[in-house]
Design an enzyme around this catalytic site. Structure first.
Site, PDB file in Angstrom:
ATOM      1  N   HIS A   1       0.837  -1.222   0.000  1.00 30.97           N
ATOM      2  CA  HIS A   1       0.000   0.000   0.000  1.00 30.97           C
ATOM      3  C   HIS A   1       0.869   1.269   0.000  1.00 30.97           C
ATOM      4  O   HIS A   1       0.415   2.319   0.448  1.00 30.97           O
ATOM      5  CB  HIS A   1      -0.941   0.039   1.208  1.00 30.97           C
ATOM      6  CG  HIS A   1      -1.673  -1.241   1.453  1.00 30.97           C
ATOM      7  ND1 HIS A   1      -2.947  -1.494   0.958  1.00 30.97           N
ATOM      8  CD2 HIS A   1      -1.311  -2.364   2.129  1.00 30.97           C
ATOM      9  CE1 HIS A   1      -3.330  -2.702   1.339  1.00 30.97           C
ATOM     10  NE2 HIS A   1      -2.348  -3.265   2.044  1.00 30.97           N
TER      11      HIS A   1
ATOM     12  N   SER B   1      15.965  21.625 -15.470  1.00 26.24           N
ATOM     13  CA  SER B   1      14.855  22.536 -15.712  1.00 26.24           C
ATOM     14  C   SER B   1      15.420  23.868 -16.168  1.00 26.24           C
ATOM     15  O   SER B   1      16.466  24.301 -15.692  1.00 26.24           O
ATOM     16  CB  SER B   1      14.052  22.715 -14.417  1.00 26.24           C
ATOM     17  OG  SER B   1      13.335  23.933 -14.460  1.00 26.24           O
TER      18      SER B   1
ATOM     19  N   LYS C   1      16.764  21.329 -10.155  1.00 23.66           N
ATOM     20  CA  LYS C   1      16.040  20.140 -10.610  1.00 23.66           C
ATOM     21  C   LYS C   1      16.874  19.171 -11.410  1.00 23.66           C
ATOM     22  O   LYS C   1      17.760  19.547 -12.167  1.00 23.66           O
ATOM     23  CB  LYS C   1      14.846  20.572 -11.476  1.00 23.66           C
ATOM     24  CG  LYS C   1      13.790  21.300 -10.674  1.00 23.66           C
ATOM     25  CD  LYS C   1      12.690  20.390 -10.211  1.00 23.66           C
ATOM     26  CE  LYS C   1      11.666  20.266 -11.305  1.00 23.66           C
ATOM     27  NZ  LYS C   1      10.543  19.482 -10.937  1.00 23.66           N
TER      28      LYS C   1
ATOM     29  N   GLU D   1       9.990   8.542 -16.636  1.00 20.27           N
ATOM     30  CA  GLU D   1       8.605   8.981 -16.872  1.00 20.27           C
ATOM     31  C   GLU D   1       8.123   8.539 -18.247  1.00 20.27           C
ATOM     32  O   GLU D   1       6.967   8.137 -18.429  1.00 20.27           O
ATOM     33  CB  GLU D   1       8.520  10.502 -16.743  1.00 20.27           C
ATOM     34  CG  GLU D   1       8.798  10.995 -15.336  1.00 20.27           C
ATOM     35  CD  GLU D   1       8.994  12.503 -15.292  1.00 20.27           C
ATOM     36  OE1 GLU D   1       8.034  13.194 -14.939  1.00 20.27           O
ATOM     37  OE2 GLU D   1      10.095  12.996 -15.616  1.00 20.27           O
TER      38      GLU D   1
END
Ligand code: ARG
Length: 474
Positions: free
Chosen positions: A173, A294, A300, A307
């Site tokens: 979970h 970024s 970043k 992704e």
């Protein structure tokens, strides 16, 4: 793949001369829009090697059976060689009016060798030709994918070996459940990939039957030798039923299904990398090879490759869905709907040539932040099950009662704002009088992990055994 529709006329009714392959019946030509909806050449040109290999095998067989003279056969083989050179050399001209790869090869053959070109199609149809090309092409694709999957497994095994003792939280979970090792976690994916490879191997075994000689759907009256063409093309056998041979596309659906399951596995691992590399987890650091920065936020480092691997599963599942829906409800045998079978498969094959190596690269590239993982493994009362097990083993409590006692101890620790090993012996004895000093040994995450020695468990000894077994079978 070239997809050059730009050079085409836009006028809908620009009629062209009748098609030379069936011009006997058709006086006029197809309308421009008909040509464009009908043409598959801009994607099925990928089959040119398979198409030419199939024609060679068919030609050799026709000569062996005395259906073609050897002079004609030799002229055809020479012409086919030249066409293969033209296509691979990029000098071949593709044209929507000639519909597909089969007609392009035949039309060009006629230009090169003249009349004997027209004899090659004896005892054959584009229906068995396209089924043949597709099976040959997909077989090669599966053969190239398997070593790529093995390389991904090797990358995972190398990392698992390095981290057979590295403790991290195991989750259910997405809540800290019990400590595990990073090596054990990675080995879970090695197992999934084993089954993925098995699914592709099964698919390959079932697809490896030759449809050539089924002709349009019913077989042919010529004395062809299907065993010979099947053997020359590396098939296990000719397909048993000529109607099935031209109508079946379950080999493509099976490939897409295996690819969809693989992509789901890759997507799950990608999701974990996205989580692990976030500042909040900080379990792993990614290198420069598979991340981006970024343009506005200098701090970043985005896990773009992970992704995209995660997202591309959507594309692959969509392609499986597309082919299932194209095929559902088609009557025997070939319908032109089936021309729509290729692009989903091509897109999936192309996608896997990116996602599998990207994942291999990311696994090789990441650094595990062991101290962060170990600290996290101790949080969230992750050794509560170890405590309950100890109460059973050392004090002889029934497990249900041990579970209850442990729950009370967790509550107490929570109230005090400490972990389980932050409670004093006196605190513990206030809940269960029989508890002794020895309990503290099982509350450490290293001991917890080391104790999970059941077969397939997370103890480093078990993980090392699993890695050794996996290396042997690779
Ligand atoms: N281009 C066709 C396809 O991809 C080849 C088979 C055509 N057969 C036919 N009877 N029209 O399916």
């Amino acid at each position: 793949m070239t997809d050059d529709r730009s050079g085409q006329k836009d006028s809908e009714d620009a009629n062209v001369p009748a098609n030379t392959l069936w011009g006997g019946r058709f006086a006029g030509g197809a309308s421009d829009i008909m040509q464009r909806i009908n043409a598959s050449i801009f994607f099925d040109q990928r089959f040119y090697r398979q198409d030419i290999a199939g024609s060679r095998a068919h030609c050799n067989m026709l000569v062996a059976r005395g259906i073609l003279t050897s002079d004609d056969g030799n002229a055809i083989l020479k012409g086919l060689d030249q066409i293969e050179g033209e296509i691979s050399g990029g000098t071949f001209e593709f044209d929507a009016a000639k519909e597909d790869i089969h007609m392009h090869v035949e039309a060009r053959l006629a230009e090169i060798i003249g009349e004997p070109a027209g004899r090659l199609h004896t005892g054959r149809s584009r229906n068995d030709q396209v089924a043949l090309d597709f099976r040959l092409w997909l077989r090669d694709e599966i053969d190239a994918l398997d070593p790529a999957l093995a390389r991904l497994q090797t990358a995972l095994l190398d990392r698992a070996e390095e981290h057979a003792d590295t403790v991290m939280p195991g989750f259910t979970h997405l809540q800290a459940a019990q400590p595990v090792t990073f090596g054990h976690h990675l080995m879970a994916y090695v197992e999934m990939l084993n089954r993925d490879r098995g699914r592709f191997t099964d698919c390959r075994a079932r697809l490896n039957e030759s449809p050539l000689g089924a002709a349009a759907l019913a077989g042919t009256s010529f004395p062809i030798d299907r065993e010979a063409t099947a053997a020359e093309l590396g098939f296990d056998r000719p397909s048993a039923n000529s109607m099935d041979a031209v109508a079946a596309r379950d080999f493509a659906m099976e490939y897409l299904a295996a690819a969809a399951i693989l992509s789901v596995h890759l997507s799950r691992l990608a999701e974990e990398i996205v989580n692990w590399s976030s500042a909040q987890f900080n379990f792993v650091s990614l290198g420069d090879g598979f991340t981006t920065g970024s343009s506005i936020m200098p701090q970043k480092r985005n896990p773009d490759a992970a992704e995209l691997v995660r997202a591309k599963a959507g594309r692959v599942i969509g392609d499986l869905n597309a082919l299932l829906i194209v095929m559902k409800g088609l009557p025997m045998t070939y319908s032109k709907d089936m021309q729509e079978d290729k692009e989903p498969v091509f897109e999936v094959a192309d996608t896997l040539t990116l996602t599998v190596p990207a994942m291999t690269g990311m696994i090789g590239d990441l650094t595990a932040n062991k101290a962060v993982m170990a600290a996290a493994a101790g949080q969230g009362f992750a050794t509560a099950t170890d405590l309950a097990d100890w109460l059973v083993r050392a004090l002889g409590l029934p497990f249900r009662q041990a579970h209850h006692v442990t729950g009370s101890l967790v509550k107490l620790a929570e109230d005090r704002g400490v972990d389980l090993d932050g409670l004093s012996l006196a605190d513990m004895q206030a809940v269960e009088g029989g508890i002794t000093d020895a309990v503290f040994a099982v509350l450490g995450v290293e001991n917890s992990v080391a104790s999970r020695v059941s077969q397939g468990g997370t103890a480093p000894s078990q993980v090392r055994a699993a890695i050794a077994a996996a290396r042997r079978s690779l």
